[in-house]
Design a protein around this motif. Structure first.
Motif, PDB file in Angstrom:
ATOM      1  N   ARG A  40      -9.704  -0.889  -4.520  1.00  0.00           N
ATOM      2  CA  ARG A  40      -8.291  -0.818  -4.138  1.00  0.00           C
ATOM      3  C   ARG A  40      -7.840   0.606  -3.844  1.00  0.00           C
ATOM      4  NH1 ARG A  40      -4.193  -2.283  -7.450  1.00  0.00           N
ATOM      5  NH2 ARG A  40      -5.281  -1.566  -9.341  1.00  0.00           N
ATOM      6  N   PHE A  41      -8.348   1.571  -4.620  1.00  0.00           N
ATOM      7  CA  PHE A  41      -7.931   2.970  -4.483  1.00  0.00           C
ATOM      8  C   PHE A  41      -9.068   3.779  -3.873  1.00  0.00           C
ATOM      9  CE2 PHE A  41      -4.703   3.070  -8.255  1.00  0.00           C
ATOM     10  CZ  PHE A  41      -4.059   1.984  -7.702  1.00  0.00           C
TER      11      PHE A  41
ATOM     12  N   MET B   6      -9.399  -0.052 -10.418  1.00  0.00           N
ATOM     13  CA  MET B   6      -9.111   0.788  -9.266  1.00  0.00           C
ATOM     14  C   MET B   6     -10.158   0.623  -8.159  1.00  0.00           C
ATOM     15  SD  MET B   6      -8.244   2.200 -12.283  1.00  0.00           S
ATOM     16  CE  MET B   6      -7.127   3.268 -13.166  1.00  0.00           C
TER      17      MET B   6
ATOM     18  N   MET C  32      -3.839   3.816  -1.830  1.00  0.00           N
ATOM     19  CA  MET C  32      -3.751   2.732  -2.797  1.00  0.00           C
ATOM     20  C   MET C  32      -3.372   1.446  -2.073  1.00  0.00           C
ATOM     21  SD  MET C  32      -1.799   4.671  -5.920  1.00  0.00           S
ATOM     22  CE  MET C  32      -0.308   4.925  -4.970  1.00  0.00           C
TER      23      MET C  32
ATOM     24  N   ASP D  82       0.293  -1.035 -11.755  1.00  0.00           N
ATOM     25  CA  ASP D  82      -0.001   0.271 -11.175  1.00  0.00           C
ATOM     26  C   ASP D  82       1.215   1.198 -11.207  1.00  0.00           C
ATOM     27  OD1 ASP D  82      -1.901  -1.506  -8.745  1.00  0.00           O
ATOM     28  OD2 ASP D  82      -2.708  -0.325 -10.414  1.00  0.00           O
TER      29      ASP D  82
ATOM     30  N   LEU E  25      -1.505  -3.066  -4.334  1.00  0.00           N
ATOM     31  CA  LEU E  25      -0.838  -2.558  -5.535  1.00  0.00           C
ATOM     32  C   LEU E  25      -0.230  -3.691  -6.349  1.00  0.00           C
ATOM     33  CD1 LEU E  25       0.710   0.615  -3.963  1.00  0.00           C
ATOM     34  CD2 LEU E  25      -0.767   0.597  -5.971  1.00  0.00           C
TER      35      LEU E  25
ATOM     36  N   SER F 220       0.824  -1.201   0.000  1.00  0.00           N
ATOM     37  CA  SER F 220       0.000   0.000   0.000  1.00  0.00           C
ATOM     38  C   SER F 220       0.861   1.254   0.000  1.00  0.00           C
ATOM     39  CB  SER F 220      -0.902   0.027   1.242  1.00  0.00           C
ATOM     40  OG  SER F 220      -1.785  -1.065   1.273  1.00  0.00           O
TER      41      SER F 220
ATOM     42  N   TYR G  44       2.121   9.478 -10.820  1.00  0.00           N
ATOM     43  CA  TYR G  44       0.773   9.882 -10.425  1.00  0.00           C
ATOM     44  C   TYR G  44       0.727  11.397 -10.248  1.00  0.00           C
ATOM     45  CZ  TYR G  44      -0.661   5.062  -9.758  1.00  0.00           C
ATOM     46  OH  TYR G  44      -0.994   3.736  -9.970  1.00  0.00           O
TER      47      TYR G  44
END
Length: 116
Positions: free
Chosen positions: A67-68, A64, A83, A90, A86, A17, A94
């Protein structure tokens, strides 16, 4: 002066994460729509998730979801991207982007690398 400063990227193992943050100055994050965008090597920009001024969130891809998580702390004038789980796919730079009408502000980007 308007600034949108990102932090929190790094190297993480698959399944790990990371939490990214974007701190705004010169404008308030709750007055703008905020979107997290990523750019993987050799690929075009891809929307990740957005939070509207009214707090509604919208994901740009099924991968996503779950998870996000995007969140906003108005007191700190900061937007976050949590996040989890991962995966190597990914891996990307960003960016956070704030936009409203003809105004937009971009963060400088932060590298996220998912690798064992």
């Amino acid at each position: 002066q308007y600034q949108f400063v990102e932090s929190g990227g790094g190297l993480v193992q698959p399944g790990g994460s990371l939490s990214l943050s974007c701190v705004a100055s010169g404008f308030t994050v709750d007055s703008y729509s905020i979107i997290w965008i990523r750019q993987a090597p050799g690929k075009e920009n891809e929307g990740v998730v957005c939070i509207e001024r009214n707090g509604v969130t919208r994901y740009y891809g099924d991968s996503m979801k779950g998870r996000f998580t995007i969140s906003r702390d108005n007191a700190k004038n900061t937007v976050y991207l949590q996040m989890n789980s991962l995966q190597p796919e990914d891996t990307a730079v960003y960016y956070c982007r704030a936009y409203r009408y003809n105004y937009e502000y971009w963060g400088q980007g932060t590298q996220v690398t998912v690798s064992s």
